[in-house]
Design an enzyme around this catalytic site. Structure first.
Site, short mmCIF file in Angstrom:
data_model
loop_
_atom_site.label_atom_id
_atom_site.label_comp_id
_atom_site.label_asym_id
_atom_site.label_seq_id
_atom_site.Cartn_x
_atom_site.Cartn_y
_atom_site.Cartn_z
N GLU A 128 0.86 -1.19 0.00
CA GLU A 128 0.00 0.00 0.00
C GLU A 128 0.89 1.23 0.00
O GLU A 128 2.09 1.12 0.24
CB GLU A 128 -0.88 -0.01 1.27
CG GLU A 128 -1.73 -1.26 1.36
CD GLU A 128 -2.62 -1.29 2.60
OE1 GLU A 128 -2.49 -0.39 3.47
OE2 GLU A 128 -3.46 -2.20 2.67
N PRO A 129 0.32 2.43 -0.20
CA PRO A 129 1.17 3.62 -0.21
C PRO A 129 2.00 3.74 1.07
O PRO A 129 3.16 4.15 1.01
CB PRO A 129 0.16 4.77 -0.33
CG PRO A 129 -1.01 4.16 -1.04
CD PRO A 129 -1.08 2.73 -0.57
N GLU A 361 9.14 -7.97 -4.14
CA GLU A 361 9.03 -9.18 -3.28
C GLU A 361 9.99 -9.11 -2.09
O GLU A 361 10.54 -10.12 -1.65
CB GLU A 361 9.22 -10.47 -4.09
CG GLU A 361 8.26 -10.54 -5.25
CD GLU A 361 7.56 -11.86 -5.44
OE1 GLU A 361 7.83 -12.79 -4.71
OE2 GLU A 361 6.73 -11.92 -6.37
N GLU A 365 17.43 -4.93 1.81
CA GLU A 365 17.63 -4.79 3.27
C GLU A 365 16.77 -5.80 4.02
O GLU A 365 17.22 -6.41 5.00
CB GLU A 365 17.27 -3.36 3.74
CG GLU A 365 18.23 -2.28 3.28
CD GLU A 365 18.10 -1.95 1.79
OE1 GLU A 365 17.04 -2.23 1.20
OE2 GLU A 365 19.07 -1.41 1.22
#
Ligand SMILES: Cc1cc2nc3c(=O)[nH]c(=O)nc-3n(C[C@H](O)[C@H](O)[C@H](O)COP(=O)(O)OP(=O)(O)OC[C@H]3O[C@@H](n4cnc5c(N)ncnc54)[C@H](O)[C@@H]3O)c2cc1C
Length: 381
Positions: A128-129, A361, A365
Protein backbone atom coordinates in the site's frame (compact mmCIF):
# COMPACT_ATOMS: atom_id res chain seq x y z
CA UNK A 1 25.37 -33.33 -5.49
CA UNK A 2 24.43 -33.34 -9.13
CA UNK A 3 24.95 -30.15 -11.12
CA UNK A 4 23.69 -31.56 -14.44
CA UNK A 5 20.25 -31.15 -15.93
CA UNK A 6 18.21 -34.27 -16.57
CA UNK A 7 17.76 -35.26 -20.21
CA UNK A 8 14.12 -34.08 -20.00
CA UNK A 9 15.20 -30.71 -18.60
CA UNK A 10 17.83 -30.33 -21.34
CA UNK A 11 15.27 -31.02 -24.05
CA UNK A 12 12.64 -28.79 -22.40
CA UNK A 13 15.03 -25.81 -22.12
CA UNK A 14 16.25 -26.24 -25.68
CA UNK A 15 12.83 -26.52 -27.30
CA UNK A 16 11.45 -23.71 -25.10
CA UNK A 17 14.30 -21.39 -26.12
CA UNK A 18 13.52 -22.05 -29.80
CA UNK A 19 9.79 -21.53 -29.21
CA UNK A 20 10.50 -18.20 -27.47
CA UNK A 21 12.46 -16.90 -30.45
CA UNK A 22 9.77 -17.99 -32.90
CA UNK A 23 6.58 -17.06 -31.02
CA UNK A 24 7.24 -14.67 -28.13
CA UNK A 25 10.04 -12.47 -29.47
CA UNK A 26 7.83 -11.12 -32.30
CA UNK A 27 5.30 -9.91 -29.68
CA UNK A 28 8.12 -8.34 -27.66
CA UNK A 29 9.52 -6.62 -30.78
CA UNK A 30 6.10 -5.33 -31.80
CA UNK A 31 5.63 -3.51 -28.47
CA UNK A 32 9.23 -2.52 -27.71
CA UNK A 33 9.21 0.76 -25.75
CA UNK A 34 5.44 0.55 -25.17
CA UNK A 35 3.14 -1.08 -22.67
CA UNK A 36 2.06 -4.48 -23.99
CA UNK A 37 -1.76 -4.27 -24.31
CA UNK A 38 -3.82 -6.78 -22.33
CA UNK A 39 -4.91 -8.63 -25.47
CA UNK A 40 -1.31 -9.19 -26.57
CA UNK A 41 -0.26 -10.12 -23.03
CA UNK A 42 -3.05 -12.69 -22.90
CA UNK A 43 -1.99 -14.03 -26.30
CA UNK A 44 1.55 -14.49 -24.95
CA UNK A 45 0.16 -16.18 -21.84
CA UNK A 46 -1.87 -18.68 -23.86
CA UNK A 47 1.14 -19.45 -26.07
CA UNK A 48 3.30 -20.04 -22.98
CA UNK A 49 0.88 -22.30 -21.09
CA UNK A 50 1.79 -25.52 -22.97
CA UNK A 51 5.32 -25.05 -21.56
CA UNK A 52 4.07 -24.79 -17.98
CA UNK A 53 4.63 -21.03 -17.81
CA UNK A 54 1.64 -19.77 -15.81
CA UNK A 55 0.24 -23.18 -14.86
CA UNK A 56 3.32 -25.31 -14.19
CA UNK A 57 3.53 -24.99 -10.41
CA UNK A 58 -0.06 -26.03 -9.71
CA UNK A 59 -0.49 -29.78 -9.06
CA UNK A 60 -2.07 -31.91 -11.79
CA UNK A 61 -5.00 -32.81 -9.54
CA UNK A 62 -5.94 -29.11 -9.56
CA UNK A 63 -5.53 -28.72 -13.33
CA UNK A 64 -1.90 -27.54 -13.48
CA UNK A 65 1.13 -29.34 -14.93
CA UNK A 66 2.75 -30.08 -11.56
CA UNK A 67 6.31 -29.38 -12.73
CA UNK A 68 9.08 -29.36 -10.16
CA UNK A 69 10.34 -25.92 -9.07
CA UNK A 70 13.80 -26.38 -10.60
CA UNK A 71 12.38 -27.12 -14.05
CA UNK A 72 10.04 -24.14 -13.74
CA UNK A 73 13.07 -22.02 -12.83
CA UNK A 74 15.04 -23.21 -15.87
CA UNK A 75 12.20 -22.32 -18.24
CA UNK A 76 11.41 -19.07 -16.45
CA UNK A 77 15.03 -17.93 -16.77
CA UNK A 78 14.82 -18.47 -20.54
CA UNK A 79 11.58 -16.49 -20.73
CA UNK A 80 13.02 -13.62 -18.68
CA UNK A 81 15.95 -13.39 -21.12
CA UNK A 82 13.52 -12.80 -23.98
CA UNK A 83 11.11 -10.60 -22.04
CA UNK A 84 11.45 -9.50 -18.40
CA UNK A 85 8.03 -7.82 -18.78
CA UNK A 86 6.19 -10.97 -19.84
CA UNK A 87 8.03 -12.94 -17.17
CA UNK A 88 6.57 -10.64 -14.48
CA UNK A 89 3.07 -11.38 -15.76
CA UNK A 90 3.82 -15.14 -15.76
CA UNK A 91 5.35 -15.02 -12.27
CA UNK A 92 2.22 -13.40 -10.85
CA UNK A 93 -0.08 -15.87 -12.64
CA UNK A 94 1.93 -18.71 -11.07
CA UNK A 95 1.78 -17.13 -7.61
CA UNK A 96 -1.97 -16.57 -7.88
CA UNK A 97 -2.37 -20.18 -9.03
CA UNK A 98 -0.52 -21.42 -5.94
CA UNK A 99 -2.78 -19.34 -3.68
CA UNK A 100 -5.95 -20.57 -5.38
CA UNK A 101 -4.85 -24.22 -5.36
CA UNK A 102 -5.25 -24.06 -1.57
CA UNK A 103 -8.58 -22.23 -1.75
CA UNK A 104 -12.01 -23.85 -1.25
CA UNK A 105 -13.33 -25.98 -4.18
CA UNK A 106 -15.82 -23.32 -5.22
CA UNK A 107 -13.01 -20.76 -5.84
CA UNK A 108 -10.91 -23.40 -7.58
CA UNK A 109 -13.79 -24.01 -10.00
CA UNK A 110 -14.65 -20.36 -10.57
CA UNK A 111 -11.13 -18.83 -10.71
CA UNK A 112 -8.30 -21.37 -10.74
CA UNK A 113 -9.57 -23.31 -13.76
CA UNK A 114 -9.88 -20.21 -16.04
CA UNK A 115 -6.59 -18.81 -14.65
CA UNK A 116 -4.80 -21.99 -15.73
CA UNK A 117 -6.42 -21.73 -19.19
CA UNK A 118 -5.22 -18.13 -19.54
CA UNK A 119 -8.80 -16.82 -19.62
CA UNK A 120 -8.36 -14.78 -16.44
CA UNK A 121 -5.46 -12.62 -15.34
CA UNK A 122 -4.97 -12.34 -11.60
CA UNK A 123 -2.88 -10.16 -9.31
CA UNK A 124 -1.89 -10.03 -5.64
CA UNK A 125 -2.45 -6.94 -3.51
CA UNK A 126 -0.28 -6.70 -0.41
CA UNK A 127 1.61 -3.39 -0.62
CA UNK A 128 0.00 0.00 0.00
CA UNK A 129 1.17 3.62 -0.21
CA UNK A 130 2.20 3.49 3.49
CA UNK A 131 2.87 -0.23 3.75
CA UNK A 132 5.76 -2.04 2.04
CA UNK A 133 8.31 -3.82 4.20
CA UNK A 134 6.00 -3.54 7.22
CA UNK A 135 3.38 -5.89 5.79
CA UNK A 136 1.69 -6.54 9.17
CA UNK A 137 0.61 -2.87 9.27
CA UNK A 138 -1.76 -3.15 6.29
CA UNK A 139 -4.53 -0.55 6.40
CA UNK A 140 -6.95 -1.91 3.79
CA UNK A 141 -9.77 -3.31 5.84
CA UNK A 142 -12.64 -5.71 5.41
CA UNK A 143 -15.70 -5.16 7.58
CA UNK A 144 -18.46 -7.69 7.87
CA UNK A 145 -21.87 -6.50 6.62
CA UNK A 146 -24.51 -9.22 6.94
CA UNK A 147 -23.31 -12.18 4.83
CA UNK A 148 -20.85 -9.99 2.90
CA UNK A 149 -17.63 -8.10 3.54
CA UNK A 150 -17.04 -4.47 2.59
CA UNK A 151 -13.43 -3.80 1.55
CA UNK A 152 -11.90 -0.31 1.51
CA UNK A 153 -8.34 0.81 0.97
CA UNK A 154 -5.60 1.39 -1.61
CA UNK A 155 -3.01 -1.04 -2.90
CA UNK A 156 0.20 0.09 -4.57
CA UNK A 157 2.82 -1.45 -6.94
CA UNK A 158 0.50 -4.28 -7.96
CA UNK A 159 2.02 -6.31 -10.81
CA UNK A 160 -0.63 -7.26 -13.39
CA UNK A 161 -2.87 -4.76 -11.54
CA UNK A 162 -4.26 -2.93 -14.55
CA UNK A 163 -4.59 -6.15 -16.61
CA UNK A 164 -6.28 -8.02 -13.80
CA UNK A 165 -9.71 -9.63 -13.94
CA UNK A 166 -9.47 -10.36 -10.23
CA UNK A 167 -7.21 -9.66 -7.28
CA UNK A 168 -6.21 -11.69 -4.24
CA UNK A 169 -6.25 -8.86 -1.74
CA UNK A 170 -4.74 -8.83 1.74
CA UNK A 171 -7.02 -6.96 4.12
CA UNK A 172 -7.23 -6.42 7.80
CA UNK A 173 -10.35 -8.40 8.67
CA UNK A 174 -12.44 -8.06 11.76
CA UNK A 175 -14.72 -10.95 12.52
CA UNK A 176 -15.81 -11.19 16.14
CA UNK A 177 -12.91 -12.51 18.22
CA UNK A 178 -10.65 -13.25 15.22
CA UNK A 179 -8.75 -10.35 13.71
CA UNK A 180 -5.65 -9.97 11.56
CA UNK A 181 -4.83 -10.24 7.89
CA UNK A 182 -7.28 -12.11 5.69
CA UNK A 183 -7.22 -12.95 1.96
CA UNK A 184 -10.14 -12.30 -0.38
CA UNK A 185 -10.62 -13.06 -4.07
CA UNK A 186 -12.27 -9.96 -5.55
CA UNK A 187 -13.45 -9.63 -9.16
CA UNK A 188 -12.94 -6.40 -11.06
CA UNK A 189 -16.68 -6.22 -11.75
CA UNK A 190 -17.32 -6.16 -7.99
CA UNK A 191 -15.98 -2.62 -8.12
CA UNK A 192 -12.22 -2.20 -7.66
CA UNK A 193 -10.43 0.20 -10.01
CA UNK A 194 -6.78 0.53 -11.08
CA UNK A 195 -4.27 2.93 -12.61
CA UNK A 196 -0.82 2.14 -14.02
CA UNK A 197 2.34 3.51 -12.40
CA UNK A 198 5.16 4.51 -14.78
CA UNK A 199 8.57 3.33 -13.60
CA UNK A 200 12.25 3.65 -14.63
CA UNK A 201 12.03 0.20 -16.28
CA UNK A 202 9.74 -2.79 -16.81
CA UNK A 203 7.10 -0.51 -18.30
CA UNK A 204 6.06 -3.10 -20.88
CA UNK A 205 3.89 -4.69 -18.19
CA UNK A 206 1.47 -3.29 -15.64
CA UNK A 207 2.42 -2.17 -12.16
CA UNK A 208 -0.62 -0.43 -10.75
CA UNK A 209 -2.44 1.23 -7.92
CA UNK A 210 -5.66 -0.59 -7.04
CA UNK A 211 -8.51 1.17 -5.24
CA UNK A 212 -11.28 -0.29 -3.09
CA UNK A 213 -14.14 1.90 -1.98
CA UNK A 214 -16.61 -0.14 0.06
CA UNK A 215 -16.34 -3.02 -2.42
CA UNK A 216 -18.96 -5.64 -1.50
CA UNK A 217 -17.54 -9.15 -1.46
CA UNK A 218 -19.52 -12.33 -0.63
CA UNK A 219 -18.31 -14.34 2.39
CA UNK A 220 -17.29 -17.34 0.25
CA UNK A 221 -14.61 -15.17 -1.41
CA UNK A 222 -12.51 -15.22 1.77
CA UNK A 223 -9.73 -17.78 1.08
CA UNK A 224 -7.76 -17.20 4.30
CA UNK A 225 -9.54 -16.05 7.46
CA UNK A 226 -8.38 -13.13 9.64
CA UNK A 227 -5.07 -14.10 11.20
CA UNK A 228 -4.08 -16.57 8.44
CA UNK A 229 -3.34 -14.21 5.53
CA UNK A 230 0.19 -13.16 6.53
CA UNK A 231 1.44 -16.74 7.00
CA UNK A 232 -0.02 -17.77 3.62
CA UNK A 233 1.75 -14.90 1.86
CA UNK A 234 5.09 -15.45 3.59
CA UNK A 235 5.06 -19.14 2.60
CA UNK A 236 4.32 -18.17 -1.01
CA UNK A 237 7.32 -15.81 -1.06
CA UNK A 238 9.73 -18.66 -0.25
CA UNK A 239 8.99 -20.13 -3.68
CA UNK A 240 8.64 -16.92 -5.64
CA UNK A 241 11.71 -14.98 -4.42
CA UNK A 242 14.11 -17.33 -6.25
CA UNK A 243 12.11 -16.71 -9.44
CA UNK A 244 12.62 -12.95 -9.03
CA UNK A 245 16.29 -13.82 -8.58
CA UNK A 246 16.21 -15.73 -11.87
CA UNK A 247 14.81 -12.65 -13.59
CA UNK A 248 17.91 -10.85 -12.28
CA UNK A 249 20.12 -13.65 -13.64
CA UNK A 250 18.41 -13.35 -17.02
CA UNK A 251 18.93 -9.58 -17.09
CA UNK A 252 22.56 -10.00 -16.05
CA UNK A 253 23.18 -12.78 -18.60
CA UNK A 254 21.80 -10.57 -21.40
CA UNK A 255 24.07 -7.74 -20.22
CA UNK A 256 27.07 -10.08 -20.26
CA UNK A 257 26.21 -11.42 -23.75
CA UNK A 258 25.85 -7.88 -25.11
CA UNK A 259 29.13 -6.85 -23.46
CA UNK A 260 31.09 -9.77 -24.90
CA UNK A 261 29.84 -9.06 -28.43
CA UNK A 262 30.54 -5.35 -28.10
CA UNK A 263 34.03 -5.85 -26.63
CA UNK A 264 34.93 -8.24 -29.45
CA UNK A 265 33.96 -5.67 -32.09
CA UNK A 266 34.74 -2.24 -30.69
CA UNK A 267 38.28 -1.10 -31.52
CA UNK A 268 40.35 1.49 -29.60
CA UNK A 269 44.12 2.02 -29.68
CA UNK A 270 44.30 -0.23 -32.75
CA UNK A 271 42.85 -3.36 -31.14
CA UNK A 272 39.50 -4.68 -29.97
CA UNK A 273 38.71 -3.50 -26.44
CA UNK A 274 38.27 -7.20 -25.48
CA UNK A 275 42.06 -7.47 -25.60
CA UNK A 276 42.44 -5.10 -22.63
CA UNK A 277 43.03 -6.67 -19.23
CA UNK A 278 40.64 -4.25 -17.49
CA UNK A 279 37.81 -5.21 -19.87
CA UNK A 280 38.58 -8.88 -19.27
CA UNK A 281 38.47 -8.27 -15.52
CA UNK A 282 34.97 -6.82 -15.86
CA UNK A 283 33.81 -9.75 -17.99
CA UNK A 284 35.29 -12.24 -15.50
CA UNK A 285 33.60 -10.48 -12.58
CA UNK A 286 30.26 -10.42 -14.39
CA UNK A 287 30.39 -14.11 -15.28
CA UNK A 288 31.28 -15.17 -11.72
CA UNK A 289 28.42 -13.16 -10.18
CA UNK A 290 25.96 -14.68 -12.65
CA UNK A 291 27.15 -18.23 -12.08
CA UNK A 292 27.16 -17.85 -8.28
CA UNK A 293 23.63 -16.40 -8.45
CA UNK A 294 22.42 -19.36 -10.48
CA UNK A 295 23.87 -21.87 -8.04
CA UNK A 296 22.24 -20.16 -5.05
CA UNK A 297 18.91 -19.81 -6.83
CA UNK A 298 18.65 -23.38 -8.09
CA UNK A 299 19.69 -24.64 -4.65
CA UNK A 300 16.86 -22.57 -3.14
CA UNK A 301 14.38 -23.93 -5.69
CA UNK A 302 15.56 -27.47 -4.96
CA UNK A 303 14.85 -26.83 -1.27
CA UNK A 304 11.35 -25.62 -2.12
CA UNK A 305 10.82 -28.65 -4.36
CA UNK A 306 11.84 -31.03 -1.59
CA UNK A 307 9.36 -29.38 0.77
CA UNK A 308 12.10 -28.09 3.07
CA UNK A 309 11.88 -24.80 4.92
CA UNK A 310 13.42 -22.39 2.41
CA UNK A 311 13.15 -18.86 3.75
CA UNK A 312 16.92 -18.60 4.41
CA UNK A 313 17.93 -20.01 1.02
CA UNK A 314 15.33 -17.89 -0.80
CA UNK A 315 16.44 -14.68 0.91
CA UNK A 316 20.18 -15.37 0.41
CA UNK A 317 19.70 -16.24 -3.26
CA UNK A 318 17.32 -13.37 -4.08
CA UNK A 319 19.55 -10.82 -2.34
CA UNK A 320 22.75 -12.04 -3.99
CA UNK A 321 21.30 -12.39 -7.49
CA UNK A 322 19.50 -9.04 -7.60
CA UNK A 323 22.50 -7.12 -6.26
CA UNK A 324 24.73 -9.03 -8.68
CA UNK A 325 22.50 -7.91 -11.57
CA UNK A 326 22.92 -4.27 -10.49
CA UNK A 327 26.72 -4.69 -10.55
CA UNK A 328 26.76 -6.68 -13.80
CA UNK A 329 24.60 -4.16 -15.67
CA UNK A 330 26.83 -1.34 -14.36
CA UNK A 331 29.86 -3.12 -15.83
CA UNK A 332 27.94 -3.64 -19.10
CA UNK A 333 27.20 0.07 -19.36
CA UNK A 334 30.87 0.89 -18.75
CA UNK A 335 32.06 -1.59 -21.42
CA UNK A 336 29.72 0.08 -23.92
CA UNK A 337 31.15 3.58 -23.24
CA UNK A 338 28.95 6.37 -24.64
CA UNK A 339 26.95 3.91 -26.71
CA UNK A 340 25.81 2.24 -23.49
CA UNK A 341 23.67 5.18 -22.49
CA UNK A 342 21.97 5.56 -25.86
CA UNK A 343 18.54 4.06 -26.38
CA UNK A 344 19.82 2.17 -29.44
CA UNK A 345 21.74 -0.28 -27.27
CA UNK A 346 19.82 -2.61 -24.92
CA UNK A 347 22.20 -2.36 -21.95
CA UNK A 348 20.63 0.87 -20.65
CA UNK A 349 17.30 -0.93 -20.47
CA UNK A 350 18.84 -3.81 -18.51
CA UNK A 351 20.60 -1.31 -16.23
CA UNK A 352 17.22 0.28 -15.39
CA UNK A 353 15.51 -3.06 -14.73
CA UNK A 354 18.12 -4.52 -12.34
CA UNK A 355 17.51 -2.17 -9.36
CA UNK A 356 13.76 -2.74 -9.59
CA UNK A 357 14.34 -6.42 -8.85
CA UNK A 358 16.17 -5.55 -5.61
CA UNK A 359 12.90 -3.99 -4.37
CA UNK A 360 10.12 -6.28 -5.54
CA UNK A 361 9.03 -9.18 -3.28
CA UNK A 362 11.03 -7.70 -0.39
CA UNK A 363 13.90 -5.21 -0.54
CA UNK A 364 17.58 -6.13 -0.29
CA UNK A 365 17.63 -4.79 3.27
CA UNK A 366 14.66 -6.94 4.26
CA UNK A 367 16.37 -10.03 2.80
CA UNK A 368 19.41 -9.22 4.98
CA UNK A 369 17.16 -8.84 8.03
CA UNK A 370 15.42 -12.16 7.29
CA UNK A 371 18.81 -13.88 6.99
CA UNK A 372 19.96 -12.20 10.22
CA UNK A 373 16.83 -13.23 12.08
CA UNK A 374 17.18 -16.86 11.03
CA UNK A 375 20.89 -17.11 11.83
CA UNK A 376 20.88 -15.06 15.03
CA UNK A 377 17.49 -16.06 16.37
CA UNK A 378 16.46 -12.49 17.06
CA UNK A 379 14.45 -10.15 14.80
CA UNK A 380 15.91 -6.72 14.07
CA UNK A 381 12.71 -5.49 12.42
C1 LIG B 1 8.06 -3.54 -9.94
C2 LIG B 1 7.41 -3.84 -8.63
C3 LIG B 1 6.40 -4.79 -8.59
C4 LIG B 1 5.74 -5.06 -7.38
N1 LIG B 1 4.71 -5.94 -7.37
C5 LIG B 1 3.96 -6.08 -6.25
C6 LIG B 1 2.79 -6.88 -6.25
O1 LIG B 1 2.43 -7.51 -7.25
N2 LIG B 1 2.04 -6.93 -5.12
C7 LIG B 1 2.38 -6.25 -3.99
O2 LIG B 1 1.66 -6.34 -3.02
N3 LIG B 1 3.52 -5.49 -3.95
C8 LIG B 1 4.29 -5.39 -5.05
N4 LIG B 1 5.44 -4.60 -5.03
C9 LIG B 1 5.77 -3.88 -3.82
C10 LIG B 1 7.04 -4.34 -3.13
O3 LIG B 1 6.83 -5.57 -2.49
C11 LIG B 1 7.45 -3.22 -2.17
O4 LIG B 1 7.86 -2.11 -2.96
C12 LIG B 1 8.57 -3.63 -1.26
O5 LIG B 1 8.12 -4.59 -0.33
C13 LIG B 1 9.16 -2.44 -0.51
O6 LIG B 1 8.15 -1.66 0.05
P1 LIG B 1 8.20 -0.07 -0.12
O7 LIG B 1 8.37 0.21 -1.57
O8 LIG B 1 7.00 0.50 0.54
O9 LIG B 1 9.49 0.40 0.63
P2 LIG B 1 9.65 0.71 2.20
O10 LIG B 1 9.20 -0.46 3.00
O11 LIG B 1 9.06 2.03 2.50
O12 LIG B 1 11.22 0.80 2.32
C14 LIG B 1 11.94 1.97 1.95
C15 LIG B 1 13.41 1.71 2.26
O13 LIG B 1 13.59 1.50 3.66
C16 LIG B 1 14.19 0.25 3.90
N5 LIG B 1 13.65 -0.31 5.14
C17 LIG B 1 12.35 -0.48 5.49
N6 LIG B 1 12.28 -1.03 6.72
C18 LIG B 1 13.53 -1.24 7.13
C19 LIG B 1 14.13 -1.79 8.30
N7 LIG B 1 13.39 -2.28 9.29
N8 LIG B 1 15.48 -1.82 8.38
C20 LIG B 1 16.25 -1.38 7.37
N9 LIG B 1 15.76 -0.84 6.23
C21 LIG B 1 14.42 -0.79 6.12
C22 LIG B 1 13.84 -0.60 2.68
O14 LIG B 1 14.75 -1.66 2.52
C23 LIG B 1 13.94 0.45 1.58
O15 LIG B 1 15.29 0.63 1.24
C24 LIG B 1 6.13 -4.37 -6.21
C25 LIG B 1 7.17 -3.43 -6.25
C26 LIG B 1 7.81 -3.16 -7.44
C27 LIG B 1 8.90 -2.14 -7.47
Amino acid sequence: MNFSLTEEQDIAVDSFARFLQAEIKPIVDQYRGEKIPKKAMQKALKLLLPYGMGNGLVAEKFGGYGFDEVTIGLLFEQLAMVSPDISVMILIQMEVGMLLANAPTQIRDSHLAPLLEGDLIGCIGISEPDVGSNISEIKTHAKQDGEDWLISGEKCWISNGHYSDFIVVVSKGENGAASGLALFVVDRDMGYTSANIEKMGLNGQSTAQVFFDQVRVPAERMIAPPGQGLKTMLTLLQGSRPLVGLMAVAVAQCALNESISYAQERKQFGKVIAANQLIQARIADMSIRIEASRLLLYKALDHVHRGLRSDLQAAQAKLFATEAAVEVTRHALAIHGGNGITLEFPVQDLYRIAPILTVTEGTAEMQKLIIGRILLGVAAF
